[in-house]
Design a protein around this motif. Sequence first.
Motif, mmCIF file in Angstrom:
data_model
loop_
_atom_site.group_PDB
_atom_site.id
_atom_site.type_symbol
_atom_site.label_atom_id
_atom_site.label_comp_id
_atom_site.label_asym_id
_atom_site.label_seq_id
_atom_site.Cartn_x
_atom_site.Cartn_y
_atom_site.Cartn_z
ATOM 1 N N ALA A 1 17.062 6.172 -49.013
ATOM 2 C CA ALA A 1 17.656 7.031 -47.983
ATOM 3 C C ALA A 1 17.735 8.480 -48.463
ATOM 4 O O ALA A 1 17.412 9.417 -47.719
ATOM 5 N N LEU A 2 18.169 8.674 -49.702
ATOM 6 C CA LEU A 2 18.257 10.037 -50.245
ATOM 7 C C LEU A 2 16.861 10.648 -50.391
ATOM 8 O O LEU A 2 16.650 11.831 -50.077
ATOM 9 N N ALA A 3 15.921 9.840 -50.852
ATOM 10 C CA ALA A 3 14.553 10.338 -50.991
ATOM 11 C C ALA A 3 13.996 10.784 -49.646
ATOM 12 O O ALA A 3 13.325 11.824 -49.547
ATOM 13 N N GLU A 4 14.292 10.041 -48.579
ATOM 14 C CA GLU A 4 13.807 10.414 -47.256
ATOM 15 C C GLU A 4 14.406 11.733 -46.774
ATOM 16 O O GLU A 4 13.737 12.520 -46.101
ATOM 17 N N VAL A 5 15.663 11.981 -47.121
ATOM 18 C CA VAL A 5 16.278 13.265 -46.765
ATOM 19 C C VAL A 5 15.515 14.406 -47.432
ATOM 20 O O VAL A 5 15.189 15.424 -46.795
ATOM 21 N N PHE A 6 15.209 14.245 -48.694
ATOM 22 C CA PHE A 6 14.485 15.294 -49.413
ATOM 23 C C PHE A 6 13.057 15.460 -48.890
ATOM 24 O O PHE A 6 12.579 16.589 -48.684
ATOM 25 N N TYR A 7 12.353 14.356 -48.679
ATOM 26 C CA TYR A 7 10.978 14.453 -48.188
ATOM 27 C C TYR A 7 10.935 15.020 -46.767
ATOM 28 O O TYR A 7 10.009 15.774 -46.425
ATOM 29 N N ALA A 8 11.911 14.683 -45.939
ATOM 30 C CA ALA A 8 11.962 15.249 -44.590
ATOM 31 C C ALA A 8 12.197 16.750 -44.655
ATOM 32 O O ALA A 8 11.591 17.524 -43.882
ATOM 33 N N ALA A 9 13.070 17.189 -45.559
ATOM 34 C CA ALA A 9 13.316 18.624 -45.710
ATOM 35 C C ALA A 9 12.059 19.343 -46.197
ATOM 36 O O ALA A 9 11.761 20.459 -45.755
ATOM 37 N N TYR A 10 11.336 18.698 -47.098
ATOM 38 C CA TYR A 10 10.103 19.328 -47.600
ATOM 39 C C TYR A 10 9.044 19.397 -46.507
ATOM 40 O O TYR A 10 8.352 20.418 -46.357
ATOM 41 N N PHE A 11 8.927 18.324 -45.730
ATOM 42 C CA PHE A 11 7.967 18.328 -44.624
ATOM 43 C C PHE A 11 8.331 19.374 -43.584
ATOM 44 O O PHE A 11 7.433 19.959 -42.939
ATOM 45 N N ALA A 12 9.620 19.647 -43.414
ATOM 46 C CA ALA A 12 10.062 20.611 -42.392
ATOM 47 C C ALA A 12 9.484 21.997 -42.616
ATOM 48 O O ALA A 12 9.475 22.818 -41.688
ATOM 49 N N PHE A 13 9.002 22.272 -43.816
ATOM 50 C CA PHE A 13 8.401 23.578 -44.093
ATOM 51 C C PHE A 13 7.271 23.891 -43.118
ATOM 52 O O PHE A 13 7.167 25.026 -42.627
ATOM 53 N N TYR A 14 6.437 22.917 -42.795
ATOM 54 C CA TYR A 14 5.251 23.162 -41.985
ATOM 55 C C TYR A 14 5.598 23.476 -40.527
ATOM 56 O O TYR A 14 5.168 24.517 -40.000
ATOM 57 N N PRO A 15 6.381 22.637 -39.836
ATOM 58 C CA PRO A 15 6.767 23.023 -38.469
ATOM 59 C C PRO A 15 7.673 24.253 -38.444
ATOM 60 O O PRO A 15 7.678 24.992 -37.454
ATOM 61 N N LEU A 16 8.409 24.485 -39.536
ATOM 62 C CA LEU A 16 9.272 25.665 -39.584
ATOM 63 C C LEU A 16 8.449 26.943 -39.516
ATOM 64 O O LEU A 16 8.749 27.860 -38.738
#
Length: 336
Positions: A150-165
């Motif tokens: 669950a924690l890993a998914e939070v971090f990976y989702a935040a990292y992925f958010a860079f592209y749509p951001l």
Amino acid sequence: WTDGMDEGPGSMTSAGHPCPVTPHPPRLRYLEVLTLGYLGCLALVLLWRRGAAGPGGGAWRAIAGAGAAASLRWAPAAGPRVTGPSPGGFRGWVADLYPLPLFILLYRQSEALNRAFFAEPLDPAFFALEARLFGFQPSLSFAERFPATALAEVFYAAYFAFYPLILGFGAWAIARDREDGRRFLGTLATVFYACYGCFLVFPVVGPRILDLGGLSPQVLAGLGLTAVTPMPPSTQAGPFARLMSVIYEGFEGAGGAFPSSHVAIACLVLREAFVRRLALRWALAGLVALLCLATVYGRYHYACDVVAGLLVFWPLARAAEFLQAAHGRRGARLRG
């Protein structure tokens, strides 16, 4: 024939013939000047160090494609002289937003050139620096200390958010205020190209070089990294972890870790959000903080890369604003 620079469509030559209308491309914006300058530097590096560079054909294609994309802004249209802002409609959107995919293309192809100055990546020096600064390897210990899915998914989702951001904020800025949006894209390009220039001079793959087998057993033994294990399986079980794995295998180049352009660009967007006093600026601040942690958690960057990204984004943004203002004043003098 006269040169048609000052005469209107109804002007006549001294012989009584109508003056031809000579199409001229509009004056280059700061973004185009910067892009052409960067592409020119890449071409010089390819010519100077082509024997030391990687797959040069790919790099040449990147430069050619980038130049073609950039030309969309100032290619003359058929008919009378074109001046002023970009055209409307679809072509206008393409002319203003082409830098966003261009940044991705140039990032991916930087791998072809980042052996121009150093034959081998500088990761051993960064591993040694991290050990001296922290007494351990943050990028190797973070996920092992906190392996919950669950924690890993939070971090990976935040990292992925860079592209749509980046894509979303750029498009929103252009839609909201075209001139101010162009200023933001010019600042964005300055930070991106400065980071890419560092990638060429300082080829650093990041901690994932261990998974790629990029260091010899002798180097690993000298750094005390022979017992390092891959990322804990639980951290790779979620959908965002798998998505980021696909993105890095297909689109990210090896050798673009120092400084962290993800951190520098995300902080630049955050700065813009606070300057514009957007309602979501504090939520965005939390996302950017998670992204900074995620770069180390996912073994994409060393902690030093993150610190470097935090340190460079502000002076680069200020320099971009100064250069854009100077470019605007020069253009005003030429038009006057």
